[in-house]
Scaffold this motif. Structure first.
Motif, mmCIF file in Angstrom:
data_model
loop_
_atom_site.group_PDB
_atom_site.id
_atom_site.type_symbol
_atom_site.label_atom_id
_atom_site.label_comp_id
_atom_site.label_asym_id
_atom_site.label_seq_id
_atom_site.Cartn_x
_atom_site.Cartn_y
_atom_site.Cartn_z
ATOM 1 N N VAL A 1 0.871 -1.164 0.000
ATOM 2 C CA VAL A 1 0.000 0.000 0.000
ATOM 3 C C VAL A 1 0.912 1.218 0.000
ATOM 4 O O VAL A 1 1.724 1.388 0.910
ATOM 5 N N VAL A 2 0.810 2.021 -1.044
ATOM 6 C CA VAL A 2 1.669 3.190 -1.174
ATOM 7 C C VAL A 2 1.000 4.355 -0.442
ATOM 8 O O VAL A 2 -0.139 4.728 -0.731
ATOM 9 N N VAL B 1 12.576 3.595 -3.368
ATOM 10 C CA VAL B 1 11.303 3.588 -4.082
ATOM 11 C C VAL B 1 10.978 5.003 -4.544
ATOM 12 O O VAL B 1 11.366 5.984 -3.914
ATOM 13 N N ARG B 2 10.289 5.065 -5.671
ATOM 14 C CA ARG B 2 9.757 6.314 -6.190
ATOM 15 C C ARG B 2 8.322 6.049 -6.600
ATOM 16 O O ARG B 2 7.996 4.967 -7.105
ATOM 17 N N TYR B 3 7.481 7.036 -6.381
ATOM 18 C CA TYR B 3 6.087 6.902 -6.795
ATOM 19 C C TYR B 3 5.632 8.194 -7.444
ATOM 20 O O TYR B 3 5.910 9.283 -6.962
ATOM 21 N N SER B 4 4.940 8.045 -8.560
ATOM 22 C CA SER B 4 4.263 9.177 -9.185
ATOM 23 C C SER B 4 2.941 8.674 -9.734
ATOM 24 O O SER B 4 2.809 7.489 -10.072
ATOM 25 N N ASP B 5 1.967 9.573 -9.804
ATOM 26 C CA ASP B 5 0.659 9.187 -10.328
ATOM 27 C C ASP B 5 0.757 8.712 -11.773
ATOM 28 O O ASP B 5 0.023 7.830 -12.191
ATOM 29 N N SER B 6 1.682 9.279 -12.533
ATOM 30 C CA SER B 6 1.782 8.916 -13.946
ATOM 31 C C SER B 6 2.605 7.653 -14.189
ATOM 32 O O SER B 6 2.258 6.839 -15.041
ATOM 33 N N ALA B 7 3.701 7.455 -13.447
ATOM 34 C CA ALA B 7 4.588 6.315 -13.694
ATOM 35 C C ALA B 7 4.349 5.151 -12.748
ATOM 36 O O ALA B 7 4.829 4.054 -12.989
ATOM 37 N N GLY B 8 3.620 5.368 -11.666
ATOM 38 C CA GLY B 8 3.379 4.302 -10.710
ATOM 39 C C GLY B 8 4.545 4.139 -9.753
ATOM 40 O O GLY B 8 5.274 5.087 -9.472
ATOM 41 N N LEU B 9 4.732 2.933 -9.251
ATOM 42 C CA LEU B 9 5.764 2.621 -8.278
ATOM 43 C C LEU B 9 6.998 2.088 -8.987
ATOM 44 O O LEU B 9 6.907 1.190 -9.819
ATOM 45 N N ARG B 10 8.145 2.664 -8.651
ATOM 46 C CA ARG B 10 9.431 2.175 -9.181
ATOM 47 C C ARG B 10 10.279 1.783 -7.988
ATOM 48 O O ARG B 10 10.378 2.516 -7.006
ATOM 49 N N ILE B 11 10.913 0.630 -8.100
ATOM 50 C CA ILE B 11 11.757 0.106 -7.030
ATOM 51 C C ILE B 11 13.147 -0.116 -7.593
ATOM 52 O O ILE B 11 13.303 -0.709 -8.664
#
Length: 131
Positions: A17-18, A107-117
């Motif tokens: 859950v982000v 981790v990185r999260y953006s509304d456009s790209a989603g979750l990046r690990i």
């Protein structure tokens, strides 16, 4: 089953859950209702809906190294998640200004790209994960 008709073992994925840290409050990325992760009562329906909408499934068959899932598996399940049958196996990922850490993972999260690990062993980004 995946697109090629092969099945993956059930434990080859982890739901996360982000959440975002917003001035000391923890809020689902798709919501506005603060969540107390230490609360031993299940979230009320509106909060549960925001938490479920902020859930991302991180799967081994989608470009993630096994170390990513291993690290995610040892993240403690918060009391509020454990109190809900919908979230009982989910792990929290908290980001501030779109970035965060999970043990040795970034981790990185953006509304456009989603979750990046990204893992420290390779320094490479793993595929975007969308919930």
């Amino acid at each position: 089953m995946n697109d090629q008709g092969e099945s993956w073992p059930l434990d080859d994925w982890i739901d996360v859950v982000v959440l975002r840290d917003e001035n000391g409050r923890t809020v689902p990325v798709t919501g506005q209702i603060p969540v107390d992760l230490a609360d031993t009562k299940p979230p009320h329906p509106e909060s549960l809906s925001e938490l479920l909408d902020s859930t991302v499934r991180v799967a081994a068959g989608e470009g993630n190294l096994s170390v990513v899932l291993d690290i995610l598996r040892v993240i403690p399940i918060p009391a509020v998640f454990a109190a809900s049958p919908w979230l009982v196996d989910s792990r929290p990922v908290v980001v501030r200004n779109g970035t965060g850490a999970l043990g040795s993972l970034s981790v990185r999260y953006s509304d456009s790209a989603g979750l990046r690990i990204s893992g420290p062993e390779t320094g490479l980004d793993h595929d975007d994960q969308d919930g």
